[in-house]
Design a protein around this motif. Structure first.
Motif, PDB file in Angstrom:
ATOM      1  N   GLN A 196       0.812  -1.212   0.000  1.00 58.22           N
ATOM      2  CA  GLN A 196       0.000   0.000   0.000  1.00 58.22           C
ATOM      3  C   GLN A 196       0.853   1.272   0.000  1.00 58.22           C
ATOM      4  O   GLN A 196       0.484   2.260  -0.618  1.00 58.22           O
ATOM      5  CB  GLN A 196      -0.926  -0.020   1.216  1.00 58.22           C
ATOM      6  CG  GLN A 196      -1.958   1.066   1.242  1.00 58.22           C
ATOM      7  CD  GLN A 196      -2.913   0.883   2.410  1.00 58.22           C
ATOM      8  OE1 GLN A 196      -2.682   0.110   3.321  1.00 58.22           O
ATOM      9  NE2 GLN A 196      -4.011   1.606   2.377  1.00 58.22           N
ATOM     10  N   ASP A 197       2.012   1.237   0.644  1.00 56.39           N
ATOM     11  CA  ASP A 197       2.864   2.431   0.708  1.00 56.39           C
ATOM     12  C   ASP A 197       3.803   2.550  -0.491  1.00 56.39           C
ATOM     13  O   ASP A 197       4.670   3.425  -0.527  1.00 56.39           O
ATOM     14  CB  ASP A 197       3.664   2.444   2.008  1.00 56.39           C
ATOM     15  CG  ASP A 197       4.677   1.309   2.109  1.00 56.39           C
ATOM     16  OD1 ASP A 197       4.765   0.476   1.176  1.00 56.39           O
ATOM     17  OD2 ASP A 197       5.392   1.251   3.129  1.00 56.39           O
ATOM     18  N   GLY A 198       3.668   1.675  -1.491  1.00 54.25           N
ATOM     19  CA  GLY A 198       4.479   1.733  -2.692  1.00 54.25           C
ATOM     20  C   GLY A 198       5.734   0.884  -2.661  1.00 54.25           C
ATOM     21  O   GLY A 198       6.458   0.796  -3.661  1.00 54.25           O
ATOM     22  N   THR A 199       6.017   0.237  -1.544  1.00 47.26           N
ATOM     23  CA  THR A 199       7.197  -0.614  -1.433  1.00 47.26           C
ATOM     24  C   THR A 199       7.039  -1.848  -2.322  1.00 47.26           C
ATOM     25  O   THR A 199       5.953  -2.420  -2.416  1.00 47.26           O
ATOM     26  CB  THR A 199       7.422  -1.044   0.032  1.00 47.26           C
ATOM     27  OG1 THR A 199       7.567   0.120   0.830  1.00 47.26           O
ATOM     28  CG2 THR A 199       8.665  -1.907   0.179  1.00 47.26           C
ATOM     29  N   ALA A 200       8.130  -2.237  -2.944  1.00 50.34           N
ATOM     30  CA  ALA A 200       8.134  -3.434  -3.783  1.00 50.34           C
ATOM     31  C   ALA A 200       8.222  -4.687  -2.906  1.00 50.34           C
ATOM     32  O   ALA A 200       8.643  -4.625  -1.750  1.00 50.34           O
ATOM     33  CB  ALA A 200       9.325  -3.391  -4.746  1.00 50.34           C
ATOM     34  N   ALA A 201       7.843  -5.811  -3.498  1.00 49.64           N
ATOM     35  CA  ALA A 201       7.944  -7.108  -2.826  1.00 49.64           C
ATOM     36  C   ALA A 201       8.921  -7.987  -3.582  1.00 49.64           C
ATOM     37  O   ALA A 201       8.918  -8.018  -4.813  1.00 49.64           O
ATOM     38  CB  ALA A 201       6.590  -7.790  -2.762  1.00 49.64           C
ATOM     39  N   LEU A 202       9.758  -8.684  -2.849  1.00 52.76           N
ATOM     40  CA  LEU A 202      10.607  -9.727  -3.426  1.00 52.76           C
ATOM     41  C   LEU A 202       9.831 -11.032  -3.336  1.00 52.76           C
ATOM     42  O   LEU A 202       9.248 -11.349  -2.292  1.00 52.76           O
ATOM     43  CB  LEU A 202      11.915  -9.846  -2.660  1.00 52.76           C
ATOM     44  CG  LEU A 202      12.819  -8.621  -2.647  1.00 52.76           C
ATOM     45  CD1 LEU A 202      14.064  -8.884  -1.819  1.00 52.76           C
ATOM     46  CD2 LEU A 202      13.186  -8.206  -4.064  1.00 52.76           C
ATOM     47  N   CYS A 203       9.825 -11.799  -4.411  1.00 55.59           N
ATOM     48  CA  CYS A 203       9.109 -13.067  -4.459  1.00 55.59           C
ATOM     49  C   CYS A 203      10.107 -14.200  -4.233  1.00 55.59           C
ATOM     50  O   CYS A 203      11.160 -14.249  -4.876  1.00 55.59           O
ATOM     51  CB  CYS A 203       8.429 -13.243  -5.796  1.00 55.59           C
ATOM     52  SG  CYS A 203       7.295 -11.908  -6.214  1.00 55.59           S
ATOM     53  N   PHE A 204       9.762 -15.095  -3.311  1.00 54.82           N
ATOM     54  CA  PHE A 204      10.607 -16.238  -2.982  1.00 54.82           C
ATOM     55  C   PHE A 204       9.798 -17.514  -3.114  1.00 54.82           C
ATOM     56  O   PHE A 204       8.575 -17.509  -2.959  1.00 54.82           O
ATOM     57  CB  PHE A 204      11.113 -16.137  -1.533  1.00 54.82           C
ATOM     58  CG  PHE A 204      12.111 -15.043  -1.306  1.00 54.82           C
ATOM     59  CD1 PHE A 204      13.473 -15.281  -1.487  1.00 54.82           C
ATOM     60  CD2 PHE A 204      11.697 -13.792  -0.885  1.00 54.82           C
ATOM     61  CE1 PHE A 204      14.402 -14.278  -1.259  1.00 54.82           C
ATOM     62  CE2 PHE A 204      12.620 -12.784  -0.653  1.00 54.82           C
ATOM     63  CZ  PHE A 204      13.975 -13.024  -0.844  1.00 54.82           C
ATOM     64  N   GLU A 205      10.519 -18.614  -3.357  1.00 56.85           N
ATOM     65  CA  GLU A 205       9.881 -19.923  -3.377  1.00 56.85           C
ATOM     66  C   GLU A 205      10.876 -20.972  -2.913  1.00 56.85           C
ATOM     67  O   GLU A 205      12.082 -20.771  -2.984  1.00 56.85           O
ATOM     68  CB  GLU A 205       9.326 -20.268  -4.751  1.00 56.85           C
ATOM     69  CG  GLU A 205      10.372 -20.444  -5.823  1.00 56.85           C
ATOM     70  CD  GLU A 205       9.759 -20.718  -7.200  1.00 56.85           C
ATOM     71  OE1 GLU A 205       8.545 -20.590  -7.385  1.00 56.85           O
ATOM     72  OE2 GLU A 205      10.546 -21.097  -8.095  1.00 56.85           O
ATOM     73  N   LYS A 206      10.317 -22.075  -2.448  1.00 57.93           N
ATOM     74  CA  LYS A 206      11.143 -23.192  -1.991  1.00 57.93           C
ATOM     75  C   LYS A 206      10.429 -24.493  -2.336  1.00 57.93           C
ATOM     76  O   LYS A 206       9.222 -24.629  -2.096  1.00 57.93           O
ATOM     77  CB  LYS A 206      11.365 -23.126  -0.477  1.00 57.93           C
ATOM     78  CG  LYS A 206      12.213 -24.248   0.086  1.00 57.93           C
ATOM     79  CD  LYS A 206      12.414 -24.085   1.567  1.00 57.93           C
ATOM     80  CE  LYS A 206      13.245 -25.213   2.164  1.00 57.93           C
ATOM     81  NZ  LYS A 206      13.437 -25.030   3.611  1.00 57.93           N
ATOM     82  N   ILE A 207      11.174 -25.410  -2.905  1.00 53.03           N
ATOM     83  CA  ILE A 207      10.640 -26.749  -3.151  1.00 53.03           C
ATOM     84  C   ILE A 207      10.697 -27.490  -1.822  1.00 53.03           C
ATOM     85  O   ILE A 207      11.742 -27.537  -1.167  1.00 53.03           O
ATOM     86  CB  ILE A 207      11.448 -27.481  -4.231  1.00 53.03           C
ATOM     87  CG1 ILE A 207      11.309 -26.756  -5.567  1.00 53.03           C
ATOM     88  CG2 ILE A 207      10.997 -28.942  -4.341  1.00 53.03           C
ATOM     89  CD1 ILE A 207      12.215 -27.280  -6.665  1.00 53.03           C
ATOM     90  N   LEU A 208       9.561 -28.015  -1.417  1.00 50.92           N
ATOM     91  CA  LEU A 208       9.465 -28.737  -0.145  1.00 50.92           C
ATOM     92  C   LEU A 208       9.700 -30.213  -0.377  1.00 50.92           C
ATOM     93  O   LEU A 208       9.136 -30.805  -1.289  1.00 50.92           O
ATOM     94  CB  LEU A 208       8.103 -28.506   0.485  1.00 50.92           C
ATOM     95  CG  LEU A 208       7.728 -27.057   0.728  1.00 50.92           C
ATOM     96  CD1 LEU A 208       6.302 -26.957   1.256  1.00 50.92           C
ATOM     97  CD2 LEU A 208       8.698 -26.388   1.683  1.00 50.92           C
ATOM     98  N   ILE A 209      10.522 -30.778   0.454  1.00 52.50           N
ATOM     99  CA  ILE A 209      10.878 -32.191   0.342  1.00 52.50           C
ATOM    100  C   ILE A 209      10.437 -32.887   1.614  1.00 52.50           C
ATOM    101  O   ILE A 209      10.718 -32.410   2.714  1.00 52.50           O
ATOM    102  CB  ILE A 209      12.388 -32.367   0.117  1.00 52.50           C
ATOM    103  CG1 ILE A 209      12.790 -31.633  -1.167  1.00 52.50           C
ATOM    104  CG2 ILE A 209      12.769 -33.834   0.062  1.00 52.50           C
ATOM    105  CD1 ILE A 209      14.274 -31.515  -1.361  1.00 52.50           C
ATOM    106  N   VAL A 210       9.784 -34.004   1.450  1.00 52.16           N
ATOM    107  CA  VAL A 210       9.333 -34.774   2.599  1.00 52.16           C
ATOM    108  C   VAL A 210      10.576 -35.224   3.392  1.00 52.16           C
ATOM    109  O   VAL A 210      11.502 -35.800   2.811  1.00 52.16           O
ATOM    110  CB  VAL A 210       8.515 -36.004   2.170  1.00 52.16           C
ATOM    111  CG1 VAL A 210       8.088 -36.833   3.362  1.00 52.16           C
ATOM    112  CG2 VAL A 210       7.296 -35.562   1.359  1.00 52.16           C
ATOM    113  N   PRO A 211      10.601 -34.944   4.713  1.00 54.68           N
ATOM    114  CA  PRO A 211      11.776 -35.314   5.515  1.00 54.68           C
ATOM    115  C   PRO A 211      11.945 -36.817   5.644  1.00 54.68           C
ATOM    116  O   PRO A 211      11.074 -37.588   5.489  1.00 54.68           O
ATOM    117  CB  PRO A 211      11.511 -34.682   6.870  1.00 54.68           C
ATOM    118  CG  PRO A 211      10.099 -34.257   6.892  1.00 54.68           C
ATOM    119  CD  PRO A 211       9.585 -34.302   5.478  1.00 54.68           C
TER     120      PRO A 211
END
Length: 166
Positions: free
Chosen positions: A151-166
């Motif tokens: 809302q204040d104009g700040t950008a967002a960094l997009c992250f992702e992670k592949i989840l692996i069954v432990p």
């Protein structure tokens, strides 16, 4: 829904569990204390608690009067999708720096896996360096930027992670 309950190796006895209707007031208070803009409304939080495609996790401490909610995270999913999205994560300012962010992230990943999701995505404000460091330490990869996202104009960094069954 699964019912994750994670106990960390921290200086205090915190655990994470699925939030329920009885947590609504504490979740709203945490939301209002944690965010200036982009706050979820009471109605939105209540919807999240009831939604079959969302999970709200509560980090709690046990004290002499019972449980105290000290953090929360909300995960969104789409039906028939293997992708989960961390919509929100918040830790009480009085508990900042005590490992609750990591504890919640562990629980978020476990809940996403329990809901048959193999990829977790999230956005972080470009000025939220603590969160960015946490996500990078935990193996999240930056895959894009959303300009003027907040809302204040700040950008967002997009992250992702592949989840692996432990």
């Amino acid at each position: 829904m699964s019912a994750p309950c994670h106990k960390p190796e921290t200086a205090f006895a915190a655990s994470v569990r699925l939030a329920g209707p009885d947590d609504l007031d504490a979740l709203v208070a945490l939301e209002n204390a944690s965010f200036v803009d982009e706050r979820a409304s009471r109605r939105s939080i209540r919807y999240s608690l009831r939604s079959p495609t969302m999970s709200v996790l509560a980090a709690v401490l046990d004290d002499s009067e019972g449980e105290v909610l000290v953090g929360a995270a909300t995960i969104e999913r789409r039906r028939k999708s293997r992708i989960a999205r961390l919509a929100s994560i918040a830790v009480s300012s009085s508990r900042s720096g005590q490992g609750l962010g990591s504890l919640l992230l562990d629980a978020v990943e476990a809940e996403a896996l329990a809901q048959d999701c193999s990829l977790l995505r999230l956005e972080a404000r470009t000025d939220n360096l603590g969160a960015i460091r946490l996500y990078e330490r935990r193996g999240y990869k930056h895959y894009g930027t959303k300009p003027d996202y907040y809302q204040d104009g700040t950008a967002a960094l997009c992250f992702e992670k592949i989840l692996i069954v432990p």
